[in-house]
Enzyme design. Structure first.
Site, PDB file in Angstrom:
ATOM      1  N   SER A   1      15.370  20.905 -16.848  1.00 31.06           N
ATOM      2  CA  SER A   1      14.179  21.705 -17.106  1.00 31.06           C
ATOM      3  C   SER A   1      14.619  23.005 -17.767  1.00 31.06           C
ATOM      4  CB  SER A   1      13.475  21.990 -15.781  1.00 31.06           C
ATOM      5  OG  SER A   1      12.728  23.185 -15.876  1.00 31.06           O
TER       6      SER A   1
ATOM      7  N   LYS B   1      16.686  21.373 -11.716  1.00 32.73           N
ATOM      8  CA  LYS B   1      16.003  20.110 -11.980  1.00 32.73           C
ATOM      9  C   LYS B   1      16.844  19.078 -12.728  1.00 32.73           C
ATOM     10  CE  LYS B   1      12.179  19.080 -11.433  1.00 32.73           C
ATOM     11  NZ  LYS B   1      10.878  19.539 -11.934  1.00 32.73           N
TER      12      LYS B   1
ATOM     13  N   GLU C   1       9.841   7.990 -16.999  1.00 28.03           N
ATOM     14  CA  GLU C   1       8.533   8.626 -17.213  1.00 28.03           C
ATOM     15  C   GLU C   1       7.995   8.316 -18.607  1.00 28.03           C
ATOM     16  OE1 GLU C   1       8.105  12.757 -15.007  1.00 28.03           O
ATOM     17  OE2 GLU C   1      10.038  12.608 -16.003  1.00 28.03           O
TER      18      GLU C   1
ATOM     19  N   HIS D   1       0.844  -1.218   0.000  1.00 29.93           N
ATOM     20  CA  HIS D   1       0.000   0.000   0.000  1.00 29.93           C
ATOM     21  C   HIS D   1       0.874   1.261   0.000  1.00 29.93           C
ATOM     22  CE1 HIS D   1      -3.250  -2.763   1.353  1.00 29.93           C
ATOM     23  NE2 HIS D   1      -2.267  -3.284   2.068  1.00 29.93           N
TER      24      HIS D   1
END
Ligand code: ARG
Length: 464
Positions: free
Chosen positions: A278, A284, A291, A157
């Site tokens: 970024s 970043k 992804e 979980h």
């Protein structure tokens, strides 16, 4: 404008927009190699059966070889008016060797021809994906070997559950990709069936030798029912379902790599070469590869569903709808291969933050099950031990402490079965190494998993 092989029955020219709408050449041109190999085998068989002469056959076989070179050198002209790769090659053959080329399509239809091409193509691609999976499995096992001894929180979980070895966690993915490979190996049996000779749907009146064509093209068996052979695409749907499962595995792995490389987890760092920045936030470093793999998974599921849905209401036998099978099939193959390939390259470029992983096993009452096991080991029924431990957890929470941070008096207050040795019992390495059940996370069990995996990979490498 080239003449269409089926023009005979028509009095009017096809409308240009119909040609554009019905053409599949932009997609199926990639079948050229298999189409030519299939046609050559067909020619040889026609000559062997004396349906055409040896001379006619070698003229066609040579011409087909030249067309292959034209395509590979970029000299071949494509035209929407010729619909698909099959008609392009046949028309070009006629231009090159004259009317004799018109015998190529004897005892054959584009319906069995396209079924043959796709099966040959998918057979090759399936084998190639199997080798990618094999390589990926090897990379995962060597990571598991490198990081032996590294511990981290195992989650259920997405809540800290019990500590595990990183190697154990990684080997779970090894198992998933092993099954994907097995599924492909099994599917290969059903892909590897030779449909040519089914003709349009009912078979042919010519005395063909289908087994000979199968032996020339390396097929272990031929299809048994011509209507099935020209209209079935379940071998492809099966492949797409396996590709989807494999992408789902990659996507789960990606999700973990993304989470693990966040500042909140900081379990891993993906090397600069495999991350991007970024354009606005200078600090970043983004995990774009996992992804994108996660994102592309949806595409492959879509490809699977496109073909499954396309087939669901088709009456026997061939229907033109089936031309729509190729864009999703090709897309799924390209996507899966690209994702496997980038994973094989990226995984070794991951730095494991051992300390952060280890730290995750020191909080969150990750050893609570073991306190219950401790009490059960001293004779308390497990359900009661569970409840007593629950009370200890609740107490520790109120004191903002972990179980192993309680004083001996505090912890003893929950049961007289508890003595000093409980603190040793609750240590992470003890917690892990007690899980000696087969397939558990104990170091010994994980070492054994690695040995078995390495042996299996070696065998698989010999077979592929
Ligand atoms: N381009 C077609 C396909 O991909 C080839 C078969 C065409 N058959 C036909 N009867 N029009 O399915």
């Amino acid at each position: 404008m080239a003449e269409k092989p089926w023009e005979g029955r028509f009095t009017e020219k096809t409308d240009r927009c119909v040609e554009a709408f019905t053409s599949s050449i932009r997609t199926d041109s990639r079948l050229y190699h298999h189409d030519i190999e299939g046609s050559k085998a067909h020619c040889r068989m026609l000559a062997k059966q004396m349906i055409i002469t040896e001379e006619e056959s070698s003229l066609m076989v040579n011409g087909l070889g030249e067309i292959k070179m034209e395509i590979e050198d970029g000299r071949f002209q494509y035209d929407d008016c010729l619909e698909d790769i099959h008609m392009h090659i046949e028309t070009r053959l006629t231009e090159k060797i004259g009317d004799v080329a018109k015998k190529l399509h004897t005892a054959r239809s584009r319906n069995d021809q396209v079924a043959l091409d796709v099966r040959m193509y998918l057979r090759d691609e399936t084998k190639s994906i199997i080798t990618y999976l094999l390589e990926l499995r090897g990379v995962i096992v060597s990571m598991a070997k490198t990081h032996q001894g590294v511990v981290l929180a195992g989650y259920t979980h997405l809540q800290r559950a019990q500590p595990v070895l990183l190697s154990h966690h990684l080997l779970a993915y090894y198992e998933m990709f092993t099954r994907d490979q097995e599924r492909l190996q099994d599917a290969l049996k059903r892909i590897n069936v030779m449909p040519l000779g089914s003709a349009a749907l009912a078979g042919t009146t010519y005395p063909i030798d289908r087994d000979y064509v199968a032996s020339l093209l390396g097929f272990p068996e031929i299809s048994r029912n011509s209507m099935d052979a020209v209209s079935d695409r379940d071998f492809m749907i099966e492949f797409l379902s396996i590709a989807s499962i494999s992408m789902m595995h990659l996507s789960r792995f990606s999700e973990e790599l993304i989470l693990w490389s966040s500042a909140e987890f900081s379990f891993i760092e993906i090397s600069d070469a495999f991350t991007t920045g970024s354009s606005i936030m200078p600090q970043k470093k983004n995990p774009d590869i996992p992804e994108l793999v996660r994102g592309k998974t949806g595409r492959v599921f879509g490809d699977f569903f496109a073909v499954l849905t396309m087939m669901k209401s088709l009456p026997l036998a061939y229907n033109r709808d089936m031309q729509e099978d190729k864009p999703p099939l090709f897309d799924a193959i390209d996507t899966l291969k690209a994702c496997l390939d980038i994973y094989i390259r990226m995984l070794p470029a991951i730095k494991v933050n051992k300390d952060r992983m280890e730290k995750s096993t020191t909080t969150g009452f990750i050893n609570a099950t073991d306190m219950a096991d401790y009490l059960a080991g001293k004779g308390m029924p497990f359900r009661e031990a569970h409840s007593v431990t629950g009370k200890a957890v609740s107490y520790a929470l109120s004191k903002k402490k972990e179980l192993h941070d309680l004083t001996i008096d505090e912890i003893k207050s929950f049961s007289e079965l508890i003595s000093e040795d409980i603190f040793e019992f609750l240590k992470t390495d003890q917690v892990i190494n007690r899980r000696i059940s087969k397939g558990g996370t104990a170091s010994e069990s994980v070492r054994n998993q690695i040995t078995v995996a390495e042996k299996r990979i070696k065998q698989d490498r010999k077979a592929y």
